[in-house]
Design a protein around this motif. Structure first.
Motif, PDB file in Angstrom:
ATOM      1  N   ILE A 182       0.895  -1.086  -0.025  1.00 44.93           N
ATOM      2  CA  ILE A 182      -0.037   0.053  -0.139  1.00 44.93           C
ATOM      3  C   ILE A 182       1.017   1.336  -0.153  1.00 44.93           C
ATOM      4  O   ILE A 182       0.553   2.161  -0.759  1.00 44.93           O
ATOM      5  N   ILE A 183       1.837   1.251   0.977  1.00 45.82           N
ATOM      6  CA  ILE A 183       2.482   2.647   0.917  1.00 45.82           C
ATOM      7  C   ILE A 183       3.515   2.708  -0.280  1.00 45.82           C
ATOM      8  O   ILE A 183       3.646   3.909  -0.641  1.00 45.82           O
ATOM      9  N   VAL A 184       4.247   1.834  -0.448  1.00 44.56           N
ATOM     10  CA  VAL A 184       5.277   1.950  -1.533  1.00 44.56           C
ATOM     11  C   VAL A 184       4.637   1.980  -2.882  1.00 44.56           C
ATOM     12  O   VAL A 184       4.891   2.881  -3.762  1.00 44.56           O
ATOM     13  N   GLY A 185       3.497   1.449  -3.018  1.00 43.56           N
ATOM     14  CA  GLY A 185       2.722   1.415  -4.391  1.00 43.56           C
ATOM     15  C   GLY A 185       2.176   2.651  -4.276  1.00 43.56           C
ATOM     16  O   GLY A 185       2.353   3.129  -5.494  1.00 43.56           O
ATOM     17  N   GLY A 186       1.244   3.332  -3.215  1.00 41.10           N
ATOM     18  CA  GLY A 186       0.968   4.694  -3.585  1.00 41.10           C
ATOM     19  C   GLY A 186       2.086   5.714  -3.849  1.00 41.10           C
ATOM     20  O   GLY A 186       1.883   6.423  -4.522  1.00 41.10           O
ATOM     21  N   ILE A 187       3.255   5.445  -3.190  1.00 41.13           N
ATOM     22  CA  ILE A 187       4.196   6.530  -3.274  1.00 41.13           C
ATOM     23  C   ILE A 187       4.607   6.395  -4.749  1.00 41.13           C
ATOM     24  O   ILE A 187       5.075   7.542  -5.591  1.00 41.13           O
ATOM     25  N   SER A 188       5.040   5.237  -5.187  1.00 45.97           N
ATOM     26  CA  SER A 188       5.171   4.795  -6.755  1.00 45.97           C
ATOM     27  C   SER A 188       4.374   5.665  -7.724  1.00 45.97           C
ATOM     28  O   SER A 188       4.839   6.335  -8.610  1.00 45.97           O
ATOM     29  N   LEU A 396      -1.500   7.657  11.512  1.00 47.84           N
ATOM     30  CA  LEU A 396      -2.987   8.187  12.165  1.00 47.84           C
ATOM     31  C   LEU A 396      -3.039   9.445  11.402  1.00 47.84           C
ATOM     32  O   LEU A 396      -4.216   9.744  10.613  1.00 47.84           O
ATOM     33  N   LEU A 397      -2.127  10.451  10.834  1.00 41.92           N
ATOM     34  CA  LEU A 397      -2.469  11.598   9.880  1.00 41.92           C
ATOM     35  C   LEU A 397      -2.775  11.011   8.614  1.00 41.92           C
ATOM     36  O   LEU A 397      -3.620  11.658   7.939  1.00 41.92           O
ATOM     37  N   LEU A 398      -2.106  10.017   8.173  1.00 38.57           N
ATOM     38  CA  LEU A 398      -2.557   9.497   6.650  1.00 38.57           C
ATOM     39  C   LEU A 398      -4.160   9.071   6.762  1.00 38.57           C
ATOM     40  O   LEU A 398      -4.671   9.125   5.709  1.00 38.57           O
ATOM     41  N   GLY A 399      -4.415   8.244   7.814  1.00 41.06           N
ATOM     42  CA  GLY A 399      -5.617   7.791   7.897  1.00 41.06           C
ATOM     43  C   GLY A 399      -6.915   8.641   7.657  1.00 41.06           C
ATOM     44  O   GLY A 399      -7.842   8.495   6.915  1.00 41.06           O
ATOM     45  N   VAL A 400      -6.588   9.890   8.396  1.00 43.75           N
ATOM     46  CA  VAL A 400      -7.822  10.628   8.378  1.00 43.75           C
ATOM     47  C   VAL A 400      -7.541  11.778   7.114  1.00 43.75           C
ATOM     48  O   VAL A 400      -8.623  12.318   6.729  1.00 43.75           O
ATOM     49  N   SER A 401      -6.473  11.844   6.529  1.00 43.45           N
ATOM     50  CA  SER A 401      -6.184  12.621   5.459  1.00 43.45           C
ATOM     51  C   SER A 401      -6.460  12.084   4.125  1.00 43.45           C
ATOM     52  O   SER A 401      -6.848  12.703   2.986  1.00 43.45           O
ATOM     53  N   ASN A 510      -5.126   2.337  11.503  1.00 43.29           N
ATOM     54  CA  ASN A 510      -5.012   3.590  11.050  1.00 43.29           C
ATOM     55  C   ASN A 510      -5.019   3.820   9.538  1.00 43.29           C
ATOM     56  O   ASN A 510      -5.692   4.808   9.082  1.00 43.29           O
ATOM     57  N   LEU A 511      -4.733   3.108   8.804  1.00 39.55           N
ATOM     58  CA  LEU A 511      -4.090   2.990   7.445  1.00 39.55           C
ATOM     59  C   LEU A 511      -5.370   2.343   6.558  1.00 39.55           C
ATOM     60  O   LEU A 511      -5.696   2.874   5.790  1.00 39.55           O
ATOM     61  N   MET A 512      -5.492   1.222   6.982  1.00 40.60           N
ATOM     62  CA  MET A 512      -6.387   0.200   6.463  1.00 40.60           C
ATOM     63  C   MET A 512      -7.964   0.662   6.398  1.00 40.60           C
ATOM     64  O   MET A 512      -8.532   0.587   5.545  1.00 40.60           O
TER      65      MET A 512
END
Length: 523
Positions: A182-188, A396-401, A510-512
Motif C-alpha cells: 500500500i505505502i510503496v505502491g502509493g508513493i510509486s 494516524l495522519l494519513l488515515g484521516v487525510s 489507522n491506514l487500512m
C-alpha cells in the motif's frame, strides 16, 4: 475456522469485494473477485515464508502478511472513483481511475509472483490459481487501456520495484508485505504522476493544491533517502553532521523543491501559500484554532513524560492516553471539513511534511533536538513500532487525510456526492477518529467477551459501530452538505464491515480502515 483471525479477516475483505461487485457489475469487478481469490491463496504462502524466515527482507513481526486486504485497496479505490466520474461525465478522470485500478492489480500480481518464486517446494495449486487470475486481469487491461496507459502502469511497476528495494533495505521490520504494498505502491504512483506532469509543465493545468501534495510527498521522501544514504558513510550525531543536515535541508528545499512546485503552479510557492491561507477570515480563525490544538498535543506529550519517574523508565503510555491524540485529530478535522476543505487539504499536507522532517531528526539524532524527540516519543511506542522508525502518528495522519486527498473533486460539480458519498471525506474521521478510538477505550476498560483468536472484544466493536452511527447523525445536523437520502442501511452495513475488519486485522488499522470505508461510501 472462526477461531483463526486471518480467515475471518479474509472473509470480511471478501464481503467488501462482493459489496463492490453488487454495485459495479463489469469486467473490472469480476477481475477484482479473481484477484481476491488468488491473493487469499498467496497470503498463506507469504505467512509461511514469514514464519520460516524465508522472506528476502525483514518485515514487521507479530503480524501476518496482510496480502489479501492490501491487494484489494488500490483496485477498489480506482473502481469506486471510476463509477462516480462516469456518472458525472468526466472522461479524463474516468480514464485516470482505470489506470489506478489497473496499476493496483498489476502491483498485487507482482507481489504474488515474488511469493510464488521464492516458495519451496513450488506450490502447484496456488500457481495455477494465480495464473488464471493473472490471465483474466491482463486480458481485461489489454481490452480497456490504451497503449500510453499501459506504459504508465509499467512505469509505476518499475518505480515500485526499485523503491521497494531501497525502503525495505533501509527500514527493516517497519512494514508487513501488505503494508509495504500500500505505502510503496502509493508513493510509486505519486512519483510517476509528478514526473509525468513535470515533463508537461508548460501545459500544466489544475488546482495548485494537488500539485502541492505531489511535490511535498516526493520531496520529503527524497530528503529521507538522501540522508539515509549519506549517513551510511558519516556519523549523524555530531554537531558538524547536524549542521550539514540543516544546511542541506534548506538547500534542497529552497533550491529544488520550491522551484519544482513553482514550475507546476506558475507562481512563487511561498506567495501562493500566504495568499491561500489569508484568503478569508474563516481560514485565519481555523489556523489559529489548529495552532492551539497542536500546542495542546505538545503539552500532553510533555506532561506524560514528566510523570515518568526514574524508577519506571520502561513505562509506556496507556491505550487511553494514546487515544487522546485521536480525539485531538477529530477536533482538528471536523471543523475543517465543515468550513474549509481546501485549507484542511493543504494544512494536512504541511503537517505530513513536518512529521516526516521531525522523524528524520529523531531517527538520525540530529542536534539539538534529535535525542530529546527520541526520549519524548519512546513513551508512546506500541508493538507496531518494531522497526527503526516511529510511524504510528504518521499513519494516524494519513488515515484521516487520505479520504480528503483522494476525494474526486472534479467529478462532483456541486462539491459533494449524493447519498452515502457525502460522508466520503469523513471516512478517516469515522473509522479512526471515532470508531477505532471508542473500540479501543471501551474494549480495554469494559470488554469481557473476546472475539475468537484476538485480543479485541465484542463490546468494543459494538460500541464502535454505535459511536460511528451517532457521529453520522451529528454530521447530518452540523454539516448542511450531507444529505444521505435513503442510504442509511448501506452506511450502517459499511460501518459494521469496517468495524469487524478492525477487530480481526493485524495490519495498521489507522491506514487500512479509512480506505475500505472510503470505498464502501464512494459506491
Amino acid at each position: 475456522m472462526l477461531t483463526n483471525p486471518v480467515l475471518v479477516e479474509s472473509l470480511v475483505v471478501f464481503s467488501i469485494v462482493l459489496c463492490v461487485h453488487s454495485v459495479i457489475w463489469n469486467q473490472l469487478s469480476w477481475c477484482a473477485i479473481a484477484l481476491a481469490i488468488q491473493a487469499f491463496y498467496v497470503q498463506h504462502k507469504w505467512d509461511r515464508l514469514l514464519k520460516s524466515g524465508g522472506a528476502v527482507f525483514q518485515f514487521r513481526p507479530s503480524a501476518n502478511s496482510g496480502i489479501l486486504p492490501a491487494c484489494m485497496v488500490m483496485p477498489l479505490i480506482g473502481m469506486a472513483v471510476k463509477e462516480r466520474c462516469q456518472d458525472s461525465g468526466n472522461v479524463f478522470f474516468e480514464r485516470f481511475s482505470l489506470v489506478v485500478t489497473a496499476t493496483g492489480m498489476a502491483l498485487a500480481l507482482f507481489l504474488s509472483l515474488i511469493a510464488l518464486g521464492i516458495t519451496r517446494p513450488v506450490p502447484t495449486n496456488t500457481c495455477v490459481i494465480s495464473g488464471i487470475a493473472s490471465s483474466a486481469v491482463l486480458y481485461t487491461i489489454k481490452q480497456i487501456l490504451t497503449v500510453s496507459e499501459v506504459v504508465e502502469v509499467l512505469e509505476v511497476l518499475l518505480i515500485f520495484v526499485y523503491l521497494s528495494l531501497i525502503l525495505l533495505y533501509l527500514l527493516p521490520r517497519c512494514f508487513t508485505p501488505g503494508e509495504a504494498l500500500i505505502i510503496v505502491g502509493g508513493i510509486s504512483f505519486v512519483i510517476n504522476q509528478l514526473i509525468k506532469r513535470s515533463l508537461n509543465a508548460s501545459e500544466a493545468k489544475g488546482d495548485p493544491v494537488n500539485y502541492f501534495l505531489l511535490v511535498a510527498v516526493v520531496g520529503s521522501l527524497l530528503l529521507g533517502i538522501f540522508f539515509s544514504l549519506l549517513f551510511c558513510f558519516m556519523e549523524s550525531e555530531t554537531w558538524v553532521s547536524s549542521l550539514f543536515f540543516h544546511m542541506m535541508t534548506a538547500v534542497l528545499g529552497l533550491g529544488i523543491i520550491l522551484p519544482w512546485l513553482a514550475l507546476l503552479i506558475h507562481r512563487h510557492p511561498i506567495m501562493w501559500l500566504l495568499d491561500f491561507m489569508l484568503h478569508s477570515q474563516t481560514r485565519i480563525y481555523l489556523l489559529g484554532y489548529w495552532v492551539f490544538l497542536a500546542a495542546l498535543a505538545s503539552v500532553i506529550v510533555l506532561h506524560q513524560n514528566s510523570k515518568r519517574s526514574s524508577m519506571s523508565k520502561k513505562h509506556q503510555a496507556s491505550t487511553l492516553v494514546r487515544k487522546y491524540f485521536h480525539l485531538i485529530v477529530v477536533a482538528t478535522y471536523v471543523p475543517g471539513l465543515i468550513y474549509d476543505r481546501q485549507l484542511l487539504h493543504v494544512a494536512s499536507v504541511g503537517c505530513l511534511v513536518v512529521f516526516m522532517l521531525l522523524e528524520y531528526v529523531r531517527y538520525f539524532r540530529i542536534r539539538p533536538t534529535g535525542q530529546l524527540l527520541r526520549q519524548l516519543l519512546t513513551l508512546f511506542l506500541d508493538e507496531r513500532d518494531s522497526g527503526p522508525l516511529i510511524l504510528t502518528h504518521i499513519y494516524l495522519l494519513l488515515g484521516v487525510s487520505l479520504p480528503i486527498w483522494l476525494f474526486p473533486g472534479p467529478c462532483t460539480p456541486k462539491g459533494t456526492l449524493p447519498g452515502a458519498g457525502a460522508l466520503v471525506p469523513y471516512a478517516g474521521v469515522l473509522a479512526v477518529g471515532v470508531g477505532d478510538t471508542v473500540a479501543s477505550v471501551f474494549g480495554s476498560t469494559l470488554g469481557e467477551i473476546r472475539w475468537p483468536g484476538t485480543k479485541k472484544t465484542v463490546e468494543g466493536t459494538a460500541t464502535s459501530i454505535f459511536a460511528q452511527i451517532i457521529a453520522v447523525a451529528l454530521l447530518l445536523i452540523f454539516d448542511g452538505t450531507v444529505n444521505l437520502n435513503t442510504s442509511y442501511s448501506w452506511i450502517v452495513g459499511s460501518i459494521t464491515l469496517v468495524s469487524l475488519l478492525e477487530a480481526y486485522t493485524s495490519q495498521i488499522d489507522n491506514l487500512m480502515l479509512p480506505l475500505y470505508l472510503f470505498v464502501l461510501l464512494m459506491i
